[in-house]
Structures are given as structure tokens and as C-alpha cells.
Motif scaffolding. Structure first.
Motif, PDB file in Angstrom:
ATOM      1  N   HIS A  18      -6.538   9.066  59.397  1.00 11.42           N
ATOM      2  CA  HIS A  18      -6.346  10.038  58.314  1.00 11.42           C
ATOM      3  C   HIS A  18      -5.250  11.042  58.678  1.00 11.42           C
ATOM      4  N   ARG A  19      -5.158  11.402  59.964  1.00 11.49           N
ATOM      5  CA  ARG A  19      -4.186  12.423  60.390  1.00 11.49           C
ATOM      6  C   ARG A  19      -2.791  11.859  60.579  1.00 11.49           C
ATOM      7  N   MET A  20      -2.653  10.551  60.586  1.00 12.08           N
ATOM      8  CA  MET A  20      -1.321   9.936  60.757  1.00 12.08           C
ATOM      9  C   MET A  20      -0.418  10.235  59.573  1.00 12.08           C
ATOM     10  N   ASP A  21       0.863  10.235  59.831  1.00  6.12           N
ATOM     11  CA  ASP A  21       1.846  10.378  58.760  1.00  6.12           C
ATOM     12  C   ASP A  21       1.784   9.137  57.852  1.00  6.12           C
ATOM     13  N   VAL A  51      -7.264  -5.761  66.754  1.00  9.03           N
ATOM     14  CA  VAL A  51      -6.597  -4.521  66.341  1.00  9.03           C
ATOM     15  C   VAL A  51      -7.089  -4.093  64.952  1.00  9.03           C
ATOM     16  N   SER A  52      -7.260  -5.044  64.057  1.00  8.35           N
ATOM     17  CA  SER A  52      -7.757  -4.720  62.708  1.00  8.35           C
ATOM     18  C   SER A  52      -9.161  -4.136  62.773  1.00  8.35           C
ATOM     19  N   MET A  53     -10.028  -4.745  63.579  1.00 11.49           N
ATOM     20  CA  MET A  53     -11.389  -4.218  63.721  1.00 11.49           C
ATOM     21  C   MET A  53     -11.374  -2.828  64.346  1.00 11.49           C
ATOM     22  N   GLY A  54     -10.434  -2.628  65.292  1.00 10.44           N
ATOM     23  CA  GLY A  54     -10.307  -1.297  65.893  1.00 10.44           C
ATOM     24  C   GLY A  54      -9.887  -0.256  64.865  1.00 10.44           C
ATOM     25  N   LEU A  55      -8.956  -0.608  63.975  1.00 16.49           N
ATOM     26  CA  LEU A  55      -8.519   0.318  62.928  1.00 16.49           C
ATOM     27  C   LEU A  55      -9.673   0.634  61.974  1.00 16.49           C
ATOM     28  N   VAL A  56     -10.448  -0.382  61.636  1.00 15.46           N
ATOM     29  CA  VAL A  56     -11.612  -0.170  60.749  1.00 15.46           C
ATOM     30  C   VAL A  56     -12.604   0.783  61.412  1.00 15.46           C
ATOM     31  N   PHE A  57     -12.829   0.583  62.719  1.00 16.16           N
ATOM     32  CA  PHE A  57     -13.811   1.407  63.432  1.00 16.16           C
ATOM     33  C   PHE A  57     -13.367   2.872  63.528  1.00 16.16           C
ATOM     34  N   ILE A  58     -12.107   3.111  63.904  1.00 12.91           N
ATOM     35  CA  ILE A  58     -11.669   4.497  64.101  1.00 12.91           C
ATOM     36  C   ILE A  58     -11.329   5.198  62.784  1.00 12.91           C
ATOM     37  N   SER A  59     -11.323   4.464  61.671  1.00 15.07           N
ATOM     38  CA  SER A  59     -11.040   5.110  60.380  1.00 15.07           C
ATOM     39  C   SER A  59     -12.211   5.951  59.886  1.00 15.07           C
ATOM     40  N   GLN A  60     -13.414   5.753  60.485  1.00 14.26           N
ATOM     41  CA  GLN A  60     -14.626   6.504  60.118  1.00 14.26           C
ATOM     42  C   GLN A  60     -15.047   6.254  58.663  1.00 14.26           C
ATOM     43  N   ILE A  61     -14.573   5.158  58.100  1.00 15.14           N
ATOM     44  CA  ILE A  61     -15.017   4.759  56.760  1.00 15.14           C
ATOM     45  C   ILE A  61     -16.188   3.797  56.939  1.00 15.14           C
ATOM     46  N   PRO A  62     -17.300   3.995  56.194  1.00 20.51           N
ATOM     47  CA  PRO A  62     -18.441   3.072  56.348  1.00 20.51           C
ATOM     48  C   PRO A  62     -18.031   1.618  56.175  1.00 20.51           C
ATOM     49  N   LEU A  63     -18.581   0.765  57.029  1.00 21.30           N
ATOM     50  CA  LEU A  63     -18.218  -0.653  56.996  1.00 21.30           C
ATOM     51  C   LEU A  63     -18.528  -1.292  55.648  1.00 21.30           C
ATOM     52  N   ALA A 123      -4.789  -3.466  53.896  1.00 18.95           N
ATOM     53  CA  ALA A 123      -4.424  -2.683  52.716  1.00 18.95           C
ATOM     54  C   ALA A 123      -5.520  -1.666  52.390  1.00 18.95           C
ATOM     55  N   SER A 124      -6.778  -2.061  52.594  1.00 18.13           N
ATOM     56  CA  SER A 124      -7.895  -1.143  52.351  1.00 18.13           C
ATOM     57  C   SER A 124      -7.861   0.027  53.333  1.00 18.13           C
ATOM     58  N   VAL A 125      -7.515  -0.250  54.590  1.00 17.15           N
ATOM     59  CA  VAL A 125      -7.422   0.834  55.577  1.00 17.15           C
ATOM     60  C   VAL A 125      -6.406   1.888  55.115  1.00 17.15           C
ATOM     61  N   LEU A 126      -5.277   1.416  54.577  1.00 16.39           N
ATOM     62  CA  LEU A 126      -4.241   2.346  54.108  1.00 16.39           C
ATOM     63  C   LEU A 126      -4.731   3.182  52.927  1.00 16.39           C
ATOM     64  N   THR A 127      -5.289   2.541  51.899  1.00 17.81           N
ATOM     65  CA  THR A 127      -5.682   3.292  50.695  1.00 17.81           C
ATOM     66  C   THR A 127      -6.930   4.137  50.933  1.00 17.81           C
ATOM     67  N   PHE A 128      -7.847   3.672  51.801  1.00 19.32           N
ATOM     68  CA  PHE A 128      -9.056   4.454  52.074  1.00 19.32           C
ATOM     69  C   PHE A 128      -8.739   5.747  52.829  1.00 19.32           C
ATOM     70  N   THR A 129      -7.670   5.723  53.645  1.00 16.05           N
ATOM     71  CA  THR A 129      -7.395   6.866  54.522  1.00 16.05           C
ATOM     72  C   THR A 129      -6.200   7.704  54.067  1.00 16.05           C
ATOM     73  N   THR A 130      -5.619   7.369  52.920  1.00 15.41           N
ATOM     74  CA  THR A 130      -4.447   8.099  52.441  1.00 15.41           C
ATOM     75  C   THR A 130      -4.668   8.501  50.988  1.00 15.41           C
ATOM     76  N   SER A 131      -4.568   9.782  50.698  1.00 15.42           N
ATOM     77  CA  SER A 131      -4.768  10.234  49.324  1.00 15.42           C
ATOM     78  C   SER A 131      -3.597   9.763  48.459  1.00 15.42           C
ATOM     79  N   PRO A 132      -3.834   9.522  47.168  1.00 19.48           N
ATOM     80  CA  PRO A 132      -2.747   9.047  46.299  1.00 19.48           C
ATOM     81  C   PRO A 132      -1.531   9.967  46.296  1.00 19.48           C
ATOM     82  N   LEU A 133      -1.761  11.280  46.378  1.00 17.99           N
ATOM     83  CA  LEU A 133      -0.641  12.229  46.369  1.00 17.99           C
ATOM     84  C   LEU A 133       0.237  12.058  47.610  1.00 17.99           C
TER      85      LEU A 133
END
Length: 267
Positions: A18-21, A51-63, A123-133
Motif C-alpha cells: 500500500h505504501r509503495m509508489d 513471489v506472487s504468494m509473498g505479495l498476497v501475504f504482505i498486502s494484508q488483504i484477506p485471502l 492484477a488484483s494485488v495492484l487494484t486492491f492496494t491502490t486507490s483509483p485516484l
């Protein structure tokens, strides 16, 4: 079923992703997708899956949210898998009527299935962790160099943002219309295909009317705020890369180098 459509959803959290640019996230996603198509050995895919599973885990979004995002792809993935299973060459494993399944077909089917699931998951990791704005600002920043050749960067990013923003709204509205029609006795689960298509029309007409009404309201709201496109517009917060972004870019580059070395060595 409609509640399972997760396109355009954003889940606020305080994870590293979430904090990434957002610009870095988009570019990394682009390179990641290229990697899925360029690197195709077993070891490559073990690394990409980990790596994908790691991104899912650290995104803190429920599985469960990621599983919901994959559910709409189920029938496409299943169809693709079956086509590959029965179109492969090699020794026959089993036979259904005139079609023979082979080990090569099963391997290719699994390979394509994993590839499709990884694409949707990333693609879900990107949209789940980045606001549309923020996503809009990032897309506009990335497209800005192409303005020199006539690409309308601001307009494209604005259209994409509005589309992403209103997908959940239209899904909710569709769900309400379906429930309203069901309360009036409409049955969407039985009958012939023609009858089911007939029942879809009372859903589509109010949905389109509602979408046009919302578009009109949005246009009026933007005009009331004196919106005049991208020329001369400024931002309250300018996007800047942080130390976290540079560290993650470095780690991501190491992964790409490892994949390239494995590819060159034929592993």
C-alpha cells in the motif's frame, strides 16, 4: 455471484505494498506479466508463484478476497484446461468418446491455468492496494512522455479511473435490480434460454438508464467545479519515490536477473 466480482475494489491498509509508489507498482506488474510469458520452465514458475504468494501475504488483504477475484475466471480457466488436455500429443492417458487426453495435454493445461491465475492474482494485488485516484495519477505520470506524439494522457487516465470507480457501483445497482425483479416474481434460474434472455431485459433497461443518469450527474458535478481537462492542472500531493520503493525495485530486479540466468542456462 455479483458480489464475487472484485474488479476496481480498493481495500485500505498499511502494508508495504500500500505504501509503495503506484508508478512503481504498475511498472513492476507490467514486467511481472512479461516474465510470466517469457520465462516458462518449472523453476521459473516456482519462483513466480512464490513471489506472487509473498505479495498476497504482505498486502494484508484477506485471502478470501483474492479467491473471490479468481472465481469469475473459473469457467474460462476450466474451458482452457479441457481444450489443452484433449488437444495435446503423446501417449494416451484416457479417452472420452473421440477425444484422447495425453500427458503433454495435461501438462500444457496446468501450465496455462497457472499462467492465467497468476495474471488475475497480480492484477488484483495492484487494484486492491491502490486507490483509483492514486492509480489515475500514476497512469497519467507514466503516459506523460507520450503526450509528445499526441497521446491524451490525462483524458485516458481519467476515463480509466471513472470506469474503475463505477464498476462496483454498477454491480451493486445490478444486484438491487435483480432482487427487485425477483420480489415481483421473476425467475432467472429456470426456463428455456429465450425465456432467460427475456427476463434479462428488465434488468438491462433500468441499469442503462441509471448509468446514463449517473454519467449526466457526474458531468454536471465536474462542470460545477470548473473542470477543464488536464492542461494547467496541479496536484495537492506530488508523487515521489521513497527508500522503500528503491529497495523493492532492487529486490524485484534481482528476481528478474535470477530468472534470466535460469533461462540462459536452460534450467
Amino acid at each position: 455471484m455479483l458480489s464475487d466480482i472484485m474488479i476496481g475494489q480498493f481495500f485500505p491498509a498499511d502494508s508495504i505494498i500500500h505504501r509503495m509508489d503506484a508508478r512503481v507498482k504498475i511498472l513492476m506488474l507490467f514486467v511481472f506479466i512479461l516474465s510470466i510469458f517469457l520465462f516458462d520452465s518449472k523453476f521459473d514458475y516456482v519462483i513466480l508463484i512464490m513471489v506472487s504468494m509473498g505479495l498476497v501475504f504482505i498486502s494484508q488483504i484477506p485471502l478470501i478476497m483474492y479467491i473471490k477475484s479468481l472465481k469469475p475466471m473459473f469457467w474460462i480457466v476450466l474451458f482452457t484446461f479441457i481444450v489443452h488436455v484433449f488437444s495435446g500429443t503423446g501417449p494416451e492417458v484416457f479417452k472420452i468418446w473421440l477425444f484422447s487426453a495425453t500427458w503433454n495435454g495435461i501438462y500444457e493445461g496446468l501450465f496455462i491455468t497457472i499462467r492465467l491465475l497468476l495474471l488475475v492474482l497480480l492484477a488484483s494485488v495492484l487494484t486492491f492496494t491502490t486507490s483509483p485516484l492514486v492509480l489515475t495519477d500514476a497512469l497519467e505520470a507514466l503516459l506523460r512522455p507520450f503526450k509528445a506524439i499526441g497521446v491524451p494522457a490525462h483524458e485516458l487516465s481519467m476515463m480509466m479511473t471513472i470506469a474503475l470507480r463505477f464498476i462496483p457501483t454498477l454491480i451493486n445497482e445490478t444486484d438491487k435490480i435483480i432482487k427487485a425483479q425477483k420480489s415481483r416474481g421473476a425467475d432467472f434460474t429456470s426456463g428455456s434460454i429465450i425465456n432467460r434472455i427475456h427476463f434479462v431485459m428488465p434488468i438491462l433497461i433500468p441499469l442503462f438508464v441509471g448509468a446514463f443518469r449517473r454519467a449526466d450527474e457526474l458531468a454536471l458535478a465536474m462542470e460545477a467545479r470548473y473542470y477543464r481537462g488536464g492542461e494547467g492542472r496541479t496536484r495537492m500531493k506530488e508523487m515521489q519515490l521513497t527508500r522503500l520503493d528503491y529497495i523493492l525495485i532492487g529486490l524485484f530486479s534481482i528476481m528478474i536477473v535470477i530468472l534470466a540466468v535460469l533461462k540462459v542456462k536452460g534450467i
